[in-house]
Design a protein around this motif. Sequence first.
Motif, PDB file in Angstrom:
ATOM      1  N   VAL A 147       0.843  -1.198   0.000  1.00  0.00           N
ATOM      2  CA  VAL A 147       0.000   0.000   0.000  1.00  0.00           C
ATOM      3  C   VAL A 147       0.876   1.245   0.000  1.00  0.00           C
ATOM      4  N   PHE A 152      -0.511  -1.763  -3.963  1.00  0.00           N
ATOM      5  CA  PHE A 152      -1.754  -2.393  -3.532  1.00  0.00           C
ATOM      6  C   PHE A 152      -2.797  -1.363  -3.139  1.00  0.00           C
ATOM      7  N   ARG A 153      -4.045  -1.719  -3.357  1.00  0.00           N
ATOM      8  CA  ARG A 153      -5.158  -0.850  -2.987  1.00  0.00           C
ATOM      9  C   ARG A 153      -5.233  -0.691  -1.471  1.00  0.00           C
ATOM     10  N   PRO A 154      -5.452   0.521  -0.972  1.00  0.00           N
ATOM     11  CA  PRO A 154      -5.441   0.757   0.479  1.00  0.00           C
ATOM     12  C   PRO A 154      -6.560   0.063   1.237  1.00  0.00           C
ATOM     13  N   GLU A 155      -7.685  -0.238   0.572  1.00  0.00           N
ATOM     14  CA  GLU A 155      -8.819  -0.829   1.288  1.00  0.00           C
ATOM     15  C   GLU A 155      -8.589  -2.289   1.680  1.00  0.00           C
ATOM     16  N   LEU A 201      -5.467  -7.080  -5.858  1.00  0.00           N
ATOM     17  CA  LEU A 201      -4.799  -6.170  -4.934  1.00  0.00           C
ATOM     18  C   LEU A 201      -4.232  -4.937  -5.629  1.00  0.00           C
ATOM     19  N   THR A 203      -3.324  -1.606  -7.559  1.00  0.00           N
ATOM     20  CA  THR A 203      -3.955  -0.332  -7.874  1.00  0.00           C
ATOM     21  C   THR A 203      -4.042  -0.186  -9.389  1.00  0.00           C
ATOM     22  N   SER A 204      -4.816   0.791  -9.848  1.00  0.00           N
ATOM     23  CA  SER A 204      -4.935   1.018 -11.286  1.00  0.00           C
ATOM     24  C   SER A 204      -3.579   1.328 -11.897  1.00  0.00           C
ATOM     25  N   ARG A 207      -1.522  -1.769 -12.095  1.00  0.00           N
ATOM     26  CA  ARG A 207      -2.008  -2.669 -13.142  1.00  0.00           C
ATOM     27  C   ARG A 207      -1.565  -2.180 -14.514  1.00  0.00           C
TER      28      ARG A 207
END
Length: 223
Positions: A147, A152-155, A201, A203-204, A207
């Motif tokens: 993150v 990685f996405r924070p959520e 996992l 993030t845009s 990716r």
Amino acid sequence: MMKERARRKAQRPGEILEAAFDAFAERGFAATRMEDIAARAGVTKGAIYCYFDTKERLFEEMVDHFSQGILSDAGAMLAAANGSCAEKLKAFLIYMYGRCARDRYGREMLRFMVSDGKSFPRLVEHHYRDFFAPAMRMVSELLAAGVSSGEFRPEIAKHGAELVVAPSVFLSLMRLIFDQRLEIDEEAYIALHADLLLNGLLTSAARENLLAGKTCSGGPAPI
């Protein structure tokens, strides 16, 4: 001769723990006698009591011994791993399947917790504190690092660690229940888990970098 005796004496507790693992795995705690373990270890029952004063203590020491080996090896593997957080997480997944789902010792640790945990509440407490919680912290810290790096996405921070390990626990349980009756391509299962997990996992931005053939830091693609 004296050195050889000393060496054999030093090895004996480990040999007894190995024999105890085989006996408990085959017959369960209740049906296993100290005589059974002594026969497997090639020692007298009295020799076992020199190191472990009760069958209960031997069982607890056996579980702790093999669990800590899995945990310490996981820590060493992650410490030595290079690359992005996604690459490290994939390496951890492969290790986890190898040691906790495919490996007999890892699977039987899970069986012991499920089948005998109610009879050993102290063991369950210690296993949670000394094995499960540290293992989950390893995963959580790796996710947090991802993150922070923007990979990685924070959520995912809240329950991400549980979602990382859940499919391997499922496979371990299915192997324990059905053994070779379970017809599954484990290589494909593991690869699909890694693919779904890592792409979920990312993030845009990560990716897009992945599709471009590089990580967030410009290195090679994680998967």
